[in-house]
Design a protein around this motif. Structure first.
Motif, PDB file in Angstrom:
ATOM      1  N   ALA A 558       2.142   0.591  18.239  1.00 54.24           N
ATOM      2  CA  ALA A 558       2.392   0.450  16.805  1.00 54.24           C
ATOM      3  C   ALA A 558       2.127  -0.982  16.355  1.00 54.24           C
ATOM      4  O   ALA A 558       2.300  -1.939  17.115  1.00 54.24           O
ATOM      5  N   ALA A 559       1.708  -1.110  15.123  1.00 52.59           N
ATOM      6  CA  ALA A 559       1.458  -2.431  14.552  1.00 52.59           C
ATOM      7  C   ALA A 559       2.774  -3.101  14.191  1.00 52.59           C
ATOM      8  O   ALA A 559       3.745  -2.446  13.828  1.00 52.59           O
ATOM      9  N   THR A 560       2.797  -4.422  14.302  1.00 57.02           N
ATOM     10  CA  THR A 560       3.963  -5.178  13.855  1.00 57.02           C
ATOM     11  C   THR A 560       3.934  -5.259  12.331  1.00 57.02           C
ATOM     12  O   THR A 560       2.879  -5.038  11.714  1.00 57.02           O
ATOM     13  N   PRO A 561       5.068  -5.596  11.702  1.00 50.91           N
ATOM     14  CA  PRO A 561       5.063  -5.729  10.236  1.00 50.91           C
ATOM     15  C   PRO A 561       4.002  -6.706   9.750  1.00 50.91           C
ATOM     16  O   PRO A 561       3.375  -6.488   8.716  1.00 50.91           O
ATOM     17  N   GLY A 562       3.781  -7.789  10.511  1.00 48.58           N
ATOM     18  CA  GLY A 562       2.774  -8.754  10.095  1.00 48.58           C
ATOM     19  C   GLY A 562       1.361  -8.212  10.172  1.00 48.58           C
ATOM     20  O   GLY A 562       0.470  -8.684   9.469  1.00 48.58           O
ATOM     21  N   GLU A 563       1.123  -7.224  11.060  1.00 46.51           N
ATOM     22  CA  GLU A 563      -0.216  -6.668  11.212  1.00 46.51           C
ATOM     23  C   GLU A 563      -0.509  -5.561  10.218  1.00 46.51           C
ATOM     24  O   GLU A 563      -1.675  -5.187  10.041  1.00 46.51           O
ATOM     25  N   LEU A 564       0.528  -5.030   9.577  1.00 45.22           N
ATOM     26  CA  LEU A 564       0.306  -3.932   8.635  1.00 45.22           C
ATOM     27  C   LEU A 564      -0.555  -4.366   7.460  1.00 45.22           C
ATOM     28  O   LEU A 564      -1.404  -3.615   6.977  1.00 45.22           O
ATOM     29  N   GLY A 565      -0.348  -5.607   6.992  1.00 45.20           N
ATOM     30  CA  GLY A 565      -1.171  -6.097   5.891  1.00 45.20           C
ATOM     31  C   GLY A 565      -2.623  -6.226   6.289  1.00 45.20           C
ATOM     32  O   GLY A 565      -3.528  -5.906   5.502  1.00 45.20           O
ATOM     33  N   ALA A 566      -2.866  -6.686   7.519  1.00 47.43           N
ATOM     34  CA  ALA A 566      -4.239  -6.805   7.995  1.00 47.43           C
ATOM     35  C   ALA A 566      -4.892  -5.436   8.100  1.00 47.43           C
ATOM     36  O   ALA A 566      -6.073  -5.260   7.774  1.00 47.43           O
ATOM     37  N   ALA A 587     -14.499   7.614   4.167  1.00 49.01           N
ATOM     38  CA  ALA A 587     -14.175   6.731   3.041  1.00 49.01           C
ATOM     39  C   ALA A 587     -12.877   7.156   2.375  1.00 49.01           C
ATOM     40  O   ALA A 587     -11.998   6.327   2.096  1.00 49.01           O
ATOM     41  N   ARG A 588     -12.730   8.460   2.143  1.00 50.69           N
ATOM     42  CA  ARG A 588     -11.520   8.939   1.470  1.00 50.69           C
ATOM     43  C   ARG A 588     -10.284   8.671   2.330  1.00 50.69           C
ATOM     44  O   ARG A 588      -9.210   8.351   1.822  1.00 50.69           O
ATOM     45  N   ARG A 589     -10.441   8.781   3.648  1.00 48.84           N
ATOM     46  CA  ARG A 589      -9.309   8.497   4.541  1.00 48.84           C
ATOM     47  C   ARG A 589      -8.882   7.034   4.414  1.00 48.84           C
ATOM     48  O   ARG A 589      -7.687   6.719   4.331  1.00 48.84           O
ATOM     49  N   SER A 590      -9.866   6.137   4.404  1.00 47.50           N
ATOM     50  CA  SER A 590      -9.529   4.714   4.290  1.00 47.50           C
ATOM     51  C   SER A 590      -8.984   4.382   2.908  1.00 47.50           C
ATOM     52  O   SER A 590      -8.075   3.551   2.770  1.00 47.50           O
ATOM     53  N   TYR A 591      -9.516   5.012   1.864  1.00 45.41           N
ATOM     54  CA  TYR A 591      -8.962   4.786   0.520  1.00 45.41           C
ATOM     55  C   TYR A 591      -7.496   5.203   0.479  1.00 45.41           C
ATOM     56  O   TYR A 591      -6.638   4.499  -0.078  1.00 45.41           O
ATOM     57  N   ALA A 592      -7.170   6.349   1.053  1.00 42.19           N
ATOM     58  CA  ALA A 592      -5.779   6.808   1.050  1.00 42.19           C
ATOM     59  C   ALA A 592      -4.879   5.817   1.782  1.00 42.19           C
ATOM     60  O   ALA A 592      -3.768   5.500   1.332  1.00 42.19           O
ATOM     61  N   ALA A 593      -5.358   5.293   2.914  1.00 40.18           N
ATOM     62  CA  ALA A 593      -4.552   4.352   3.700  1.00 40.18           C
ATOM     63  C   ALA A 593      -4.319   3.053   2.946  1.00 40.18           C
ATOM     64  O   ALA A 593      -3.196   2.531   2.911  1.00 40.18           O
ATOM     65  N   VAL A 594      -5.363   2.520   2.320  1.00 36.05           N
ATOM     66  CA  VAL A 594      -5.206   1.223   1.663  1.00 36.05           C
ATOM     67  C   VAL A 594      -4.386   1.349   0.385  1.00 36.05           C
ATOM     68  O   VAL A 594      -3.565   0.481   0.067  1.00 36.05           O
ATOM     69  N   VAL A 595      -4.554   2.421  -0.358  1.00 29.42           N
ATOM     70  CA  VAL A 595      -3.755   2.610  -1.578  1.00 29.42           C
ATOM     71  C   VAL A 595      -2.282   2.743  -1.226  1.00 29.42           C
ATOM     72  O   VAL A 595      -1.412   2.147  -1.872  1.00 29.42           O
ATOM     73  N   ALA A 596      -1.976   3.521  -0.184  1.00 26.00           N
ATOM     74  CA  ALA A 596      -0.577   3.676   0.229  1.00 26.00           C
ATOM     75  C   ALA A 596       0.010   2.340   0.677  1.00 26.00           C
ATOM     76  O   ALA A 596       1.151   2.004   0.339  1.00 26.00           O
ATOM     77  N   ALA A 597      -0.763   1.557   1.420  1.00 28.41           N
ATOM     78  CA  ALA A 597      -0.266   0.271   1.912  1.00 28.41           C
ATOM     79  C   ALA A 597      -0.041  -0.707   0.763  1.00 28.41           C
ATOM     80  O   ALA A 597       0.985  -1.401   0.711  1.00 28.41           O
ATOM     81  N   TYR A 598      -0.983  -0.781  -0.169  1.00 27.14           N
ATOM     82  CA  TYR A 598      -0.824  -1.700  -1.298  1.00 27.14           C
ATOM     83  C   TYR A 598       0.351  -1.278  -2.178  1.00 27.14           C
ATOM     84  O   TYR A 598       1.116  -2.114  -2.673  1.00 27.14           O
ATOM     85  N   HIS A 599       0.486   0.003  -2.380  1.00 22.17           N
ATOM     86  CA  HIS A 599       1.603   0.496  -3.200  1.00 22.17           C
ATOM     87  C   HIS A 599       2.939   0.145  -2.544  1.00 22.17           C
ATOM     88  O   HIS A 599       3.869  -0.321  -3.209  1.00 22.17           O
ATOM     89  N   ALA A 600       3.034   0.349  -1.234  1.00 26.83           N
ATOM     90  CA  ALA A 600       4.287   0.041  -0.531  1.00 26.83           C
ATOM     91  C   ALA A 600       4.589  -1.443  -0.531  1.00 26.83           C
ATOM     92  O   ALA A 600       5.752  -1.844  -0.444  1.00 26.83           O
ATOM     93  N   SER A 601       3.563  -2.286  -0.672  1.00 24.98           N
ATOM     94  CA  SER A 601       3.744  -3.738  -0.652  1.00 24.98           C
ATOM     95  C   SER A 601       3.841  -4.342  -2.048  1.00 24.98           C
ATOM     96  O   SER A 601       3.746  -5.564  -2.204  1.00 24.98           O
ATOM     97  N   ASP A 602       4.001  -3.504  -3.064  1.00 23.34           N
ATOM     98  CA  ASP A 602       4.107  -3.983  -4.450  1.00 23.34           C
ATOM     99  C   ASP A 602       2.796  -4.533  -4.999  1.00 23.34           C
ATOM    100  O   ASP A 602       2.797  -5.189  -6.038  1.00 23.34           O
TER     101      ASP A 602
END
Length: 974
Positions: A558-566, A587-602
């Motif tokens: 698993a990624a550390t909290p610091g690696e989640l942003g990367a 592409a759609r898979r990566s879009y879903a991952a990045v949108v979820a990550a950005y949303h969770a990070s404000d």
């Protein structure tokens, strides 16, 4: 230690505020019924804001409504969420604290969104048992994080039994103050009432006198007039002056002249000083001295701190507190061992009594007392150390900044770091510390102050060398590369970041504070950042290789909290690379991952940008005929835009609809799209100007306004045919290149079109891209058709069809089939042309694309004019006209009229060589519309309309609008 206070006394009468009291009572009643709201009370110092809020609090308490108050203070550093933390402490101190919901902790949230959600859940739970009134006092001194939380709580407040009242001094809120921009947003987004308190009038002064004294009417009017003259209607001054007159027995001397003449020479601010001085003189020198020290401590004064600084025993402090409360200078807390000045102005007067030299000493003593507490407040300690000129101030400012970062109060964190840096620079302090503070500031302010962020990063690099701190130097180099990229030098940025990251990989991680700082920078500049930049400068294959390798590291761990942003940044780049290289599923898979990550990070603005990009680059190119899926993504973008607005990220109410613009354009809702896309005084989000310009240009071309379309091509990125691949960030240059080539072909400028098409091919080859090749081949075929080379035109059209087939791209297939139908019409092969037109029409219907259907109908009608199927051709033209008219698609309408004229046996459908757009302008001139009205009707600029009118008059050989109207009537155009 308890503060012994006298029995509660009734509050002074509240006069001249009947309207305000009625509104507050109405809002309180609504809150009790479950319909919450926000009331903003503004006015000058002493005007009666707090008195009004206090009266509401008493009414609410009598009605068994819970009341909680939080204050903001001057002459101190307000900690992140300062007034909200006060409210939380008071919830914990209440007798019913055991049954109250647990108060959210600042250090327990994973993001600001998580913290805000917990705060709202807490308020929901708190109001479940009883309605609640929250009072936020002196909001003009609030920190930015407190204001952000206020906006979040206000949104949806009408669903809670909650009345939120906030007071602030209007004169202290200029246009640069964050509250200035927040107030209109609150009014627009939440059920909000604004009460701007004005000075009391003569009638209110008379009511105040009558409430306190049984005097004859003449005496009431005389005394009220005196109060108005001396206080100019300021409620605090008026009440305090009247109290002083009463205490000194001066009411019967108002006509004597001597006292009146003395006071008449004193301006209002000095009057309050005199009132406070008079009361202090009656309290004795010892109490006055103790209160002066209390004023240095703060607006709220813990007795423990007061005692340490004054070295007075408990009984002495209690006696002084009682005397000061009797004189209405302070109030004793009923919740803890502290006193509070009744008004900030009173504390100001007392603070000014202390000499500057003595203040410095007292501030140091207060700081020492605060630091000695079990859990010292770093903001308060830093403030007093700063005022004392103590060398420890930078250390405590840094502690305050770190606490603010942990609470996601990033504006406050940057302010504290910058204050610490200013002090350290003045002291010529430790180079390593000064370098890290610069680097942390560059990371925090990289978006809103790019020039300073770049300068800070450059300075941090040099300080890292000076201090021999390899970690500082490498991370400063990485952030410097990021800033260089924001300036447009992407090749240098990529090389700089790559070298820096290789250095960081070789370094051991720091410990303690050093590790914390490394992690803060690594969140901003990391392998993921590099991969994202690689993708956006066109290095798609390299971005995919590095991105896949990076993600493979987390296949088994698993990624550390610091690696989640990367990881989020890796998907940011991979989504673009996959989309352009023809792998929509990945592409759609990566879009879903990045949108979820950005949303969770404000990072809601970034999440919105990626959703919009997904719609433009992955959904509409590959799934335009999946109506449900494209609607889902557009709706998600709209919801994300609402989140951006709710959290204060943007003030444009059109933002949610702007997220849907690509669909509006495709679906033929051009009037609404043009309205949303028009330039606005409201600043755009990042990336918005480019997409806005592209869609404005696309519509301008389709509506016969090439001048505006060319402006849209050149302005946002200074796109030019000689630009080389990698010079511009992102995907939009490819889209603008296609738009420019199409405009050049429309104008018959084959040389210019050739330059744009060559540039487009160089970019595609440089990026090894799939997306855009089919569209480029369509334009290549059109270029060769215009140049008279039918064979090469057919070859490029066939290539377009092949590229659009694998992977399948419905809109590109549509264009390729339509062009092949046109080329088969030219070649005299109606059967083949019919087949291609049928395919194109089916795709237009499947994609719900009326403009594309209209263009196909026109091309099909042109085929039918060659086969004598004139009735069918007219039917197709009638349908195409009906589709094009609501969209004001003037070039298409002109083509319809030319074909209709050919069917009717005429050769010139439009008189005097007028274009379709000029005919439309002439019709509106004949209808009596002004240039401004025509501009609004046709979605053109007034200058463009003015030019069209001039061209029309010149072509038809007349000199005024009346003659133009006569020409239009004579030719059946009006």
């Amino acid at each position: 230690m308890d503060v012994r206070s006298p029995s509660p006394t009734p509050p002074p009468p509240l006069v001249g505020r009947d309207r305000e009291l009625a509104l507050l009572h109405d809002r309180l009643t609504a809150a009790q019924a479950g319909r919450g709201s926000l009331v903003l009370i503004s006015g000058e110092a002493g005007i009666g804001k707090s008195a009004l809020a206090d009266r509401l609090a008493r009414q609410a308490t009598d009605a068994r409504v819970t009341v909680l108050t939080g204050h903001c203070y001057d002459r101190t550093e307000t900690p992140p969420y300062g007034p909200w933390l006060q409210i939380a402490r008071r919830v914990r101190a209440r007798p019913a604290a055991a049954t109250a919901p647990p108060v959210p902790r600042l250090d327990g949230a994973t993001s600001q969104a998580d913290l805000f959600a917990r705060a709202r859940d807490f308020l929901v739970a708190l109001t479940a048992a009883r309605p609640l009134v929250l009072v936020l006092e002196d909001l003009h001194w609030a920190d930015n994080a407190s204001l952000d939380l206020l906006r979040f709580v206000a949104h949806g407040i009408d669903e809670l039994p909650l009345l939120l009242v906030a007071t602030y001094r209007g004169e202290d809120v200029d246009r640069r103050h964050p509250l200035a921009g927040l107030v209109p947003l609150l009014v627009r987004e939440a059920p909000t009432e604004r009460l701007g308190l004005r000075p009391l009038d003569a009638a209110a002064a008379q009511a105040l006198v009558r409430a306190r004294h049984a005097l004859a009417d003449a005496a009431v009017h005389r005394l009220a007039a005196y109060l108005m003259e001396r206080t100019e209607g300021n409620a605090l001054f008026m009440t305090e002056l009247l109290r002083s007159l009463e205490e000194e027995g001066l009411l019967d001397r108002l006509d004597a002249g001597s006292y009146t003449e003395i006071v008449a020479r004193t301006p209002v601010p000095a009057l309050l000083k005199q009132i406070v001085d008079d009361r202090l003189s009656r309290l004795g020198d010892e109490t006055a001295a103790l209160l002066a020290v209390a004023a240095v401590v703060g607006q709220e004064v813990p007795l423990a701190v007061w005692g340490v600084v004054t070295r007075a025993d408990e009984e002495t402090l209690l006696a002084a507190a009682e005397r000061a409360e009797t004189a209405h200078l302070v109030t004793a807390s009923t919740r803890d061992d502290s006193i509070r000045f009744t008004h900030a102005l009173i504390r100001d007067v007392l603070y000014e009594h202390v000499s500057a030299l003595r203040r410095r000493r007292l501030h140091r003593q207060v700081a020492e007392a605060l630091i000695a507490l079990p859990v010292p407040d770093p903001d308060a300690a830093a403030f007093h150390l700063q005022r004392a000129g103590d060398d420890r101030a930078p250390e405590w400012l840094v502690r305050a900044a770190e606490r603010a970062e942990d609470a996601y109060a990033l504006v406050t964190a940057a302010e504290r770091y910058e204050a610490a840096l200013t002090l350290l620079d003045a002291q010529d302090g430790d180079a390593t510390e000064r370098g890290w503070l610069r680097l942390l500031l560059a990371a925090l302010r990289r978006h809103e102050d790019r020039d300073r962020a770049l300068a800070w990063a450059e300075e941090a690099v040099q300080l890292g060398v000076t201090a021999g701190d390899s970690s500082l130097g490498a991370r400063a180099q990485a952030l410097l590369g990021l800033r260089i990229g924001s300036r447009g030098d992407f090749r240098t940025a990529v090389a700089t970041i790559a070298v820096a990251l290789d250095m960081i990989d070789q370094l051991p991680p720091g410990t303690g504070t050093a590790r914390r700082r490394e992690q803060q920078i690594d969140k901003v500049a990391n392998r993921g950042t590099l991969i994202a930049i690689l993708a956006y400068v066109g290095g798609l294959t390299e971005a995919r290789t590095q991105g896949d390798n990076y993600l493979a590291r987390f296949a088994e761990s698993a990624a550390t909290p610091g690696e989640l942003g990367a990881i989020a940044d890796v998907h940011h780049g991979l989504s673009l690379a996959y989309a352009f290289q023809g792998e929509p599923g990945l592409a759609r898979r990566s879009y879903a991952a990045v949108v979820a990550a950005y949303h969770a990070s404000d990072l809601h603005e970034l999440a919105l940008a990626k959703l919009r990009e997904e719609l433009i680059l992955a959904v509409l190119p590959y799934q335009a005929d999946d109506l449900g899926e494209r609607e889902r993504v557009a709706a998600a973008a709209e919801r994300m835009a609402l989140s951006v607005i709710e959290r204060g990220g943007h003030a444009n109410p059109n933002l949610p609809r702007y997220a849907r613009v690509p669909l509006l354009v495709l679906e033929g809702q051009w009037r609404e799209a043009r309205r949303i896309l028009e330039p606005s005084d409201t600043p755009d989000l990042a990336m918005t100007p480019r997409a806005r310009a592209f869609y404005r240009g696309t519509l301008a071309r389709a509506q016969g306004d090439p001048e505006t379309a060319w402006q849209c091509v050149h302005e946002p990125w200074r796109v030019r045919p000689e630009a080389e691949p990698g010079e511009r960030l992102g995907s939009l240059p490819l889209l603008f290149q296609l738009l420019a080539a199409g405009l050049a072909l429309d104008a018959g400028d084959l040389d210019s079109a050739r330059s744009w098409l060559d540039l487009h091919r160089r970019w595609l080859d440089f990026m090894d891209a799939t997306l855009g090749r089919a569209e480029g081949e369509v334009l290549e075929a059109e270029w060769h058709r215009a140049a008279g080379d039918a064979a090469r035109a057919r070859a490029h059209a066939a290539q377009a069809l092949a590229h659009a087939t694998t992977p399948r791209q419905p809109l590109a297939l549509l264009a390729a089939h339509r062009l092949l139908g046109i080329l088969n019409t030219d070649a005299g092969d109606p059967a083949a042309a019919e087949k291609h037109f049928a395919e194109a029409l089916a795709l237009a219907d499947a994609c719900l694309a009326p403009y594309e259907r209209a263009l196909t109908l026109i091309a099909h009608a042109e085929l039918l004019t060659t086969t004598d199927a004139h009735r069918r051709a007219r039917a197709l033209l009638d349908e195409a006209r009906a589709l094009c008219l609501p969209m004001a698609a003037m070039p298409a309408l002109a083509q319809i009229e030319r074909l209709a004229a050919r069917l009717d046996g005429t050769t010139d459908a439009l008189p005097a060589g007028l274009s379709a757009r000029e005919v439309e302008v002439l019709r509106l001139v004949a209808a009596g519309l002004s240039n401004a009205e025509i501009a609004e009707r046709l979605f053109l600029s007034p200058n463009t309309v003015k030019a069209h009118v001039a061209h029309v008059l010149a072509k038809i050989g007349v000199h005024n609008r009346a003659a133009a109207t006569e020409f239009a009537l004579r030719h059946g155009l009006a």
